[in-house]
Design a protein around this motif. Sequence first.
Motif, PDB file in Angstrom:
ATOM      1  N   LEU A 132      37.376  33.341  41.077  1.00 12.55           N
ATOM      2  CA  LEU A 132      38.124  33.788  42.259  1.00 12.55           C
ATOM      3  C   LEU A 132      37.947  35.290  42.508  1.00 12.55           C
ATOM      4  O   LEU A 132      37.615  35.705  43.621  1.00 12.55           O
ATOM      5  N   ILE A 163      50.228  24.628  35.802  1.00 14.50           N
ATOM      6  CA  ILE A 163      49.265  23.634  35.325  1.00 14.50           C
ATOM      7  C   ILE A 163      47.874  24.252  35.181  1.00 14.50           C
ATOM      8  O   ILE A 163      47.576  25.313  35.735  1.00 14.50           O
ATOM      9  N   TYR A 190      51.002  32.937  29.241  1.00 11.08           N
ATOM     10  CA  TYR A 190      51.550  32.504  30.532  1.00 11.08           C
ATOM     11  C   TYR A 190      53.012  32.057  30.418  1.00 11.08           C
ATOM     12  O   TYR A 190      53.741  32.072  31.413  1.00 11.08           O
ATOM     13  N   THR A 228      49.618  28.051  39.541  1.00 12.55           N
ATOM     14  CA  THR A 228      48.430  28.072  38.681  1.00 12.55           C
ATOM     15  C   THR A 228      48.157  29.532  38.316  1.00 12.55           C
ATOM     16  O   THR A 228      48.868  30.437  38.767  1.00 12.55           O
ATOM     17  N   ALA A 229      47.117  29.756  37.556  1.00 12.28           N
ATOM     18  CA  ALA A 229      46.745  31.132  37.189  1.00 12.28           C
ATOM     19  C   ALA A 229      46.547  32.000  38.431  1.00 12.28           C
ATOM     20  O   ALA A 229      46.763  33.216  38.382  1.00 12.28           O
ATOM     21  N   PHE A 230      46.173  31.377  39.548  1.00 13.55           N
ATOM     22  CA  PHE A 230      45.919  32.135  40.776  1.00 13.55           C
ATOM     23  C   PHE A 230      47.191  32.785  41.335  1.00 13.55           C
ATOM     24  O   PHE A 230      47.116  33.737  42.110  1.00 13.55           O
ATOM     25  N   ASP A 231      48.340  32.228  40.979  1.00 10.95           N
ATOM     26  CA  ASP A 231      49.607  32.672  41.560  1.00 10.95           C
ATOM     27  C   ASP A 231      50.349  33.694  40.707  1.00 10.95           C
ATOM     28  O   ASP A 231      51.425  34.160  41.092  1.00 10.95           O
ATOM     29  N   VAL A 232      49.805  34.030  39.554  1.00  9.30           N
ATOM     30  CA  VAL A 232      50.530  34.871  38.606  1.00  9.30           C
ATOM     31  C   VAL A 232      49.983  36.297  38.648  1.00  9.30           C
ATOM     32  O   VAL A 232      48.839  36.549  38.247  1.00  9.30           O
ATOM     33  N   ALA A 233      50.801  37.228  39.136  1.00 11.93           N
ATOM     34  CA  ALA A 233      50.384  38.635  39.129  1.00 11.93           C
ATOM     35  C   ALA A 233      50.158  39.062  37.676  1.00 11.93           C
ATOM     36  O   ALA A 233      50.987  38.777  36.800  1.00 11.93           O
ATOM     37  N   PRO A 234      49.035  39.719  37.395  1.00  9.29           N
ATOM     38  CA  PRO A 234      48.673  40.039  36.007  1.00  9.29           C
ATOM     39  C   PRO A 234      49.768  40.748  35.209  1.00  9.29           C
ATOM     40  O   PRO A 234      49.929  40.494  34.013  1.00  9.29           O
ATOM     41  N   LEU A 278      39.917  32.183  37.205  1.00  9.00           N
ATOM     42  CA  LEU A 278      40.306  33.515  37.683  1.00  9.00           C
ATOM     43  C   LEU A 278      39.087  34.374  37.952  1.00  9.00           C
ATOM     44  O   LEU A 278      39.007  35.080  38.961  1.00  9.00           O
TER      45      LEU A 278
END
Lengths: 329, 329
Positions: free
Chosen positions: A134, A120, A290, A307-313, A131
């Motif tokens: 953070l 989301i 994503y 969320t974007a915070f949980d996705v390793a680049p 991102l």
Amino acid sequence: MAKTRIAIAGYGNLGRGVELAIKQNSDMELAAVFTRRDPSSVKLLTEGVKVLKLDDAKDMQDEIDVLIICGGSATDLPEQTPALAKLFNVIDSFDTHARIPEHFANVDKAAKESGHIAMISLGWDPGLFSLNRLYAESILPNGKSYTFWGKGVSQGHSDAIRRVEGVKRGIQYTCPVEAAMDVVRSGSQPELSTRDKHTRECFVVAEEGADKAKIEAEIKGMKNYFDQYDTTVNFITEEEFDAVHNKMPHGGFVMRSGMTGDGEKTHQMIEYSLKLESNPEFTGSVLVCYARAMARMKSEGMTGCKTAFDVAPAYLSPLSADELRASML
Amino acid sequence: MAKTRIAIAGYGNLGRGVELAIKQNSDMELAAVFTRRDPSSVKLLTEGVKVLKLDDAKDMQDEIDVLIICGGSATDLPEQTPALAKLFNVIDSFDTHARIPEHFANVDKAAKESGHIAMISLGWDPGLFSLNRLYAESILPNGKSYTFWGKGVSQGHSDAIRRVEGVKRGIQYTCPVEAAMDVVRSGSQPELSTRDKHTRECFVVAEEGADKAKIEAEIKGMKNYFDQYDTTVNFITEEEFDAVHNKMPHGGFVMRSGMTGDGEKTHQMIEYSLKLESNPEFTGSVLVCYARAMARMKSEGMTGCKTAFDVAPAYLSPLSADELRASML
């Protein structure tokens, strides 16, 4: 390798942005578009793709890897994303910041119970700007963060203008105050009020015979939308409006002004900015990127809401880990 | 919650930057410093912390969660990081881009065999700049990326100047060409040569009686270091040198100029920049931030070598996932 099959729910500006982004990524394909309108009234840019009623999406579960939901945050997404997360791996761009925890909880429950993965609040804010906040705050814990938006079209403020009596056409640009950004860049960590950070620039086509002074006063005094800002109202012709104000540019700046060192006297500045000629096309590009990460994370067995915070680049790139290290590190 | 116990191997400018960053993070503590010098000659900023010979590090395995290795990339890290990854969870800032795949393989093997986790090539380039290249290229596949460095001190070029006969003191600043950056920002995706992108600015204190014209010519003609650049050489007094050129500023810009939309005619611009008053203090802050991620990833059972590409952003923050979503998304 099989392409990631993406479906779009909701074919407005953002849905079309997603469709265009899929065309730029050879490892993705558009599998279907779902709409609440009459499907025969929807004309896609991609040939040979089905347009179906949103209610019929449930019959397509085996043909779709990721469903990108392109509804609005006010009423569509709070209903649609949890409901569709029961059937699909889903992505949305939910952007009502204050309601994110509640939305996350609802989507997470639906996705976990059905064994799907969901993401989301993707896009650029929330999304890439989040991102950058953070990363920057984690690296520079002693500091102050600033987000500036614009220059760009705010749909909410443009809608508000158009509700004023006597306004035929209207558009509103949110503009960051350059002088305020320069003070931040100097490292002085100012306290900035709402008025200090942004101005609002409106372009209005008035109805024939309308009272322009009254329109201007009404716009400038509008609670929450304009009263806390320095607002300018420009009356223009419909020809000029159509020629100049037919795009949806946006962008903005995330800045972190931090201090390090012995006595914390060393200034360190991190700045991230976007300058977008088309907000929906760029947001669509983020969502599709994503979707690639989602397909990989699902294949590793992950479920629930992310969320974007949980996705390793590394999940975002079409390149392999070896290729990434060799070419981009 | 127990603090993450960090040790530093190598106490130069970067090692001290790491020590200073640890002080800014209340969930971290400095557990030990290892050196190849005489430990009694090393004066820390943190009281009560042991300074030990690097050879004695092996006796401290139970007292250290993460070892940050602050050696040089030319000869130290290719040896030290694989060797120490057999004993500790390790982080380095290996920055010889061309040798990263080989270094990764060596460190990965050592870490996997011993059940440790390792992270290499962290800092800002490689590191944050690499991340920004990856995010931006994944989102905008049709486009062109540009990296500009500076204004900042290049240690390699400063060392090269100091090897010239007649040079008593010397420092070199790499400067990005503003005009070239503005062309990139315009969206025109220019092809830029080495000379187009950066200039080199040198400040030199000459030995008494030295031939300044000869020094200048020798610097400007130095193969690979200066011959491909527009270089200026400024002769100054030792007093000015000490007063003005006693810092290690650096920074730079990563830009992605991309095209989206029907016919790919829409310009989209992503820009990331750093303006650092102290390169080693900032790099130290990045390394410490990744030490937090490392401790968490290790506790989840991960082993082997990672890079910034493999670390989900949420691991970097002291905030919980709930707090991050509520405050930063």
